[in-house]
Design a protein around this motif. Sequence first.
Motif, PDB file in Angstrom:
ATOM      1  N   PHE A 109       0.819  -1.211   0.000  1.00  0.00           N
ATOM      2  CA  PHE A 109       0.000   0.000   0.000  1.00  0.00           C
ATOM      3  C   PHE A 109       0.856   1.266   0.000  1.00  0.00           C
ATOM      4  N   GLY A 110       2.045   1.192   0.554  1.00  0.00           N
ATOM      5  CA  GLY A 110       2.947   2.333   0.473  1.00  0.00           C
ATOM      6  C   GLY A 110       3.508   2.513  -0.927  1.00  0.00           C
ATOM      7  N   LEU A 111       3.838   1.399  -1.588  1.00  0.00           N
ATOM      8  CA  LEU A 111       4.399   1.471  -2.934  1.00  0.00           C
ATOM      9  C   LEU A 111       3.385   1.948  -3.957  1.00  0.00           C
ATOM     10  N   MET A 112       2.136   1.602  -3.767  1.00  0.00           N
ATOM     11  CA  MET A 112       1.105   2.008  -4.728  1.00  0.00           C
ATOM     12  C   MET A 112       0.941   3.525  -4.780  1.00  0.00           C
ATOM     13  N   ARG A 113       1.195   4.179  -3.658  1.00  0.00           N
ATOM     14  CA  ARG A 113       1.014   5.624  -3.602  1.00  0.00           C
ATOM     15  C   ARG A 113       2.271   6.388  -4.005  1.00  0.00           C
ATOM     16  N   MET A 114       3.374   5.678  -4.171  1.00  0.00           N
ATOM     17  CA  MET A 114       4.644   6.333  -4.501  1.00  0.00           C
ATOM     18  C   MET A 114       4.737   6.650  -5.984  1.00  0.00           C
ATOM     19  N   HIS A 115       5.554   7.625  -6.263  1.00  0.00           N
ATOM     20  CA  HIS A 115       5.926   7.918  -7.638  1.00  0.00           C
ATOM     21  C   HIS A 115       6.737   6.735  -8.145  1.00  0.00           C
ATOM     22  N   PHE A 116       6.731   6.530  -9.444  1.00  0.00           N
ATOM     23  CA  PHE A 116       7.435   5.380 -10.014  1.00  0.00           C
ATOM     24  C   PHE A 116       8.908   5.349  -9.618  1.00  0.00           C
ATOM     25  N   LEU A 117       9.565   6.496  -9.625  1.00  0.00           N
ATOM     26  CA  LEU A 117      10.999   6.525  -9.318  1.00  0.00           C
ATOM     27  C   LEU A 117      11.288   6.061  -7.898  1.00  0.00           C
ATOM     28  N   LEU A 118      10.402   6.390  -6.963  1.00  0.00           N
ATOM     29  CA  LEU A 118      10.593   5.918  -5.593  1.00  0.00           C
ATOM     30  C   LEU A 118      10.352   4.412  -5.488  1.00  0.00           C
ATOM     31  N   ALA A 119       9.331   3.924  -6.180  1.00  0.00           N
ATOM     32  CA  ALA A 119       9.074   2.480  -6.192  1.00  0.00           C
ATOM     33  C   ALA A 119      10.242   1.747  -6.848  1.00  0.00           C
ATOM     34  N   TRP A 120      10.799   2.329  -7.882  1.00  0.00           N
ATOM     35  CA  TRP A 120      11.961   1.745  -8.544  1.00  0.00           C
ATOM     36  C   TRP A 120      13.163   1.730  -7.594  1.00  0.00           C
ATOM     37  N   GLY A 121      13.306   2.792  -6.806  1.00  0.00           N
ATOM     38  CA  GLY A 121      14.376   2.842  -5.806  1.00  0.00           C
ATOM     39  C   GLY A 121      14.226   1.757  -4.756  1.00  0.00           C
ATOM     40  N   VAL A 122      12.996   1.522  -4.329  1.00  0.00           N
ATOM     41  CA  VAL A 122      12.741   0.441  -3.373  1.00  0.00           C
ATOM     42  C   VAL A 122      13.107  -0.901  -4.010  1.00  0.00           C
ATOM     43  N   PHE A 123      12.684  -1.092  -5.258  1.00  0.00           N
ATOM     44  CA  PHE A 123      13.049  -2.331  -5.937  1.00  0.00           C
ATOM     45  C   PHE A 123      14.557  -2.459  -6.080  1.00  0.00           C
ATOM     46  N   ALA A 124      15.250  -1.350  -6.362  1.00  0.00           N
ATOM     47  CA  ALA A 124      16.708  -1.392  -6.498  1.00  0.00           C
ATOM     48  C   ALA A 124      17.355  -1.889  -5.207  1.00  0.00           C
TER      49      ALA A 124
END
Length: 188
Positions: A115-130
């Motif tokens: 639920f936190g990732l869904m609300r994030m901008h793509f770049l932040l979600a990509w950073g989490v994935f990184a």
Amino acid sequence: MMPDPSMRAWEPEIQPRQTLSHRLEHGARHLLPSLFCMLVIILFSAPLPLPGIAELMPAIVMATVFFWSFWRPSGMPSLAVFFLGLFMDLVGFTPLGVSAFILLLVHGVGLYARFGLMRMHFLLAWGVFALVALGACLLQWGLACLFRLHMLDLPPTLFEAFLSIGAYPPLSALFSWLLHRLDGKEQD
């Protein structure tokens, strides 16, 4: 005589029967991410004359598991992730259970942060994935060193991590488009 309205509350609501083709289509939609991973594992484990194909397979599978774990967990259930990891271990000749463990950790992070990732901008979600991909690759390297009882080279592990990080944006775009199409089909 009129029926008592309170009696209707206890009667089960009758749903229209779904046709077999509708149920099969619905099931196929939910199996699509797992089937995609299975196809990637089969194709990329074949002896194709492409450089870096051995590192590309876990990168694509890890990015796929992460994406579907937080956008549509029903399309990537834990049991499917476990069996995909075991299948990767079998075709990749790695110790049985290592890839399953790593993929389940990636899946767990995707579910936990959903639920936190869904609300994030793509770049932040990509950073989490990184961060997740780097941690998963380093953990896999550490487990491989432990199983072999000596230190392995770190650069191939970092290459796999960076390959995973680089594979995520195009896969995310493809899966977002596919998710949009599947959601449109479910509403029809």
